[in-house]
Design a protein around this motif. Structure first.
Motif, PDB file in Angstrom:
ATOM      1  N   SER A 110      -5.788  18.977 -14.604  1.00  0.00           N
ATOM      2  CA  SER A 110      -4.370  18.908 -14.972  1.00  0.00           C
ATOM      3  C   SER A 110      -3.561  18.281 -13.845  1.00  0.00           C
ATOM      4  O   SER A 110      -2.438  17.841 -14.040  1.00  0.00           O
ATOM      5  CB  SER A 110      -3.845  20.305 -15.292  1.00  0.00           C
ATOM      6  OG  SER A 110      -4.079  21.155 -14.184  1.00  0.00           O
ATOM      7  N   VAL A 111      -4.141  18.265 -12.651  1.00  0.00           N
ATOM      8  CA  VAL A 111      -3.460  17.666 -11.512  1.00  0.00           C
ATOM      9  C   VAL A 111      -4.517  17.035 -10.602  1.00  0.00           C
ATOM     10  O   VAL A 111      -5.621  17.564 -10.465  1.00  0.00           O
ATOM     11  CB  VAL A 111      -2.604  18.717 -10.756  1.00  0.00           C
ATOM     12  CG1 VAL A 111      -3.456  19.840 -10.230  1.00  0.00           C
ATOM     13  CG2 VAL A 111      -1.803  18.079  -9.634  1.00  0.00           C
ATOM     14  N   PHE A 112      -4.180  15.874 -10.063  1.00  0.00           N
ATOM     15  CA  PHE A 112      -5.066  15.204  -9.111  1.00  0.00           C
ATOM     16  C   PHE A 112      -4.466  15.366  -7.723  1.00  0.00           C
ATOM     17  O   PHE A 112      -3.416  14.804  -7.427  1.00  0.00           O
ATOM     18  CB  PHE A 112      -5.210  13.712  -9.462  1.00  0.00           C
ATOM     19  CG  PHE A 112      -6.056  13.464 -10.676  1.00  0.00           C
ATOM     20  CD1 PHE A 112      -7.382  13.084 -10.555  1.00  0.00           C
ATOM     21  CD2 PHE A 112      -5.525  13.594 -11.952  1.00  0.00           C
ATOM     22  CE1 PHE A 112      -8.183  12.846 -11.672  1.00  0.00           C
ATOM     23  CE2 PHE A 112      -6.310  13.349 -13.077  1.00  0.00           C
ATOM     24  CZ  PHE A 112      -7.634  12.985 -12.936  1.00  0.00           C
ATOM     25  N   ASP A 113      -5.119  16.175  -6.902  1.00  0.00           N
ATOM     26  CA  ASP A 113      -4.590  16.495  -5.579  1.00  0.00           C
ATOM     27  C   ASP A 113      -5.258  15.692  -4.473  1.00  0.00           C
ATOM     28  O   ASP A 113      -4.741  15.596  -3.374  1.00  0.00           O
ATOM     29  CB  ASP A 113      -4.820  17.981  -5.263  1.00  0.00           C
ATOM     30  CG  ASP A 113      -3.653  18.839  -5.726  1.00  0.00           C
ATOM     31  OD1 ASP A 113      -2.520  18.314  -5.757  1.00  0.00           O
ATOM     32  OD2 ASP A 113      -3.867  20.011  -6.055  1.00  0.00           O
ATOM     33  N   TYR A 114      -6.435  15.155  -4.769  1.00  0.00           N
ATOM     34  CA  TYR A 114      -7.302  14.636  -3.714  1.00  0.00           C
ATOM     35  C   TYR A 114      -7.525  13.135  -3.871  1.00  0.00           C
ATOM     36  O   TYR A 114      -7.747  12.638  -4.978  1.00  0.00           O
ATOM     37  CB  TYR A 114      -8.650  15.359  -3.797  1.00  0.00           C
ATOM     38  CG  TYR A 114      -9.669  14.901  -2.775  1.00  0.00           C
ATOM     39  CD1 TYR A 114      -9.722  15.493  -1.514  1.00  0.00           C
ATOM     40  CD2 TYR A 114     -10.571  13.882  -3.079  1.00  0.00           C
ATOM     41  CE1 TYR A 114     -10.658  15.078  -0.575  1.00  0.00           C
ATOM     42  CE2 TYR A 114     -11.505  13.456  -2.139  1.00  0.00           C
ATOM     43  CZ  TYR A 114     -11.541  14.066  -0.896  1.00  0.00           C
ATOM     44  OH  TYR A 114     -12.461  13.646   0.031  1.00  0.00           O
ATOM     45  N   PHE A 115      -7.463  12.419  -2.751  1.00  0.00           N
ATOM     46  CA  PHE A 115      -7.789  10.991  -2.760  1.00  0.00           C
ATOM     47  C   PHE A 115      -8.466  10.642  -1.437  1.00  0.00           C
ATOM     48  O   PHE A 115      -8.026  11.080  -0.378  1.00  0.00           O
ATOM     49  CB  PHE A 115      -6.519  10.145  -2.915  1.00  0.00           C
ATOM     50  CG  PHE A 115      -6.762   8.663  -2.788  1.00  0.00           C
ATOM     51  CD1 PHE A 115      -7.246   7.928  -3.859  1.00  0.00           C
ATOM     52  CD2 PHE A 115      -6.518   8.007  -1.587  1.00  0.00           C
ATOM     53  CE1 PHE A 115      -7.497   6.570  -3.737  1.00  0.00           C
ATOM     54  CE2 PHE A 115      -6.768   6.654  -1.459  1.00  0.00           C
ATOM     55  CZ  PHE A 115      -7.254   5.932  -2.534  1.00  0.00           C
TER      56      PHE A 115
END
Length: 135
Positions: free
Chosen positions: A116-121
């Protein structure tokens, strides 16, 4: 040894938002990677342009990873990258997939992990990150 670039956490990218990555490709590049996910163990999108690596030439390989388990590889044969060149890539987060905007081409990759959320890159390989922006 694959060079590890910057790692971003707590990005908070939600559907409707996008992440724009700019950088420089090494002159002798074999491949580079951009990972987008919840954290380093849950990758919603593993984006891996290969100039010449793992038997692939000028191919973009995408996948997802859940802890140590990789999904099915997805291949794109459009390859708008040049060794020694600069590139801008935008990842658009949608409800059910991620749209990858490349120079002159775009494609979508399903959100297999239902994040539901992309926190990491992060970035790895023959690529130097120059700027990162999100909206």
């Amino acid at each position: 040894h694959i060079p590890q670039g910057p790692v971003c956490t707590n990005l908070g990218l939600k559907p409707g938002q996008r992440l724009t990555v700019k950088g420089k490709i090494a002159p002798n590049a074999k491949s580079f990677v951009m990972n987008l996910g919840k954290d380093a163990t849950l990758l919603g999108l593993h984006f891996n342009p290969r100039f010449d690596a793992h038997g692939d030439v000028n191919t973009i390989v995408c996948n997802s990873k859940k802890v140590e388990e990789w999904g099915a590889e997805h291949r794109e044969t459009v390859f708008p990258f040049q060794k020694g060149g600069t590139v801008e890539i935008t990842f658009g987060v949608n409800q059910n997939d991620v749209t990858v905007h490349l120079p002159g081409h775009q494609f979508t990759f399903p959100n297999r992990l239902d994040l539901s959320v992309f926190d990491y890159f992060d970035t790895q390989g023959d690529f130097t990150l120059q700027s990162l922006s999100w909206e």
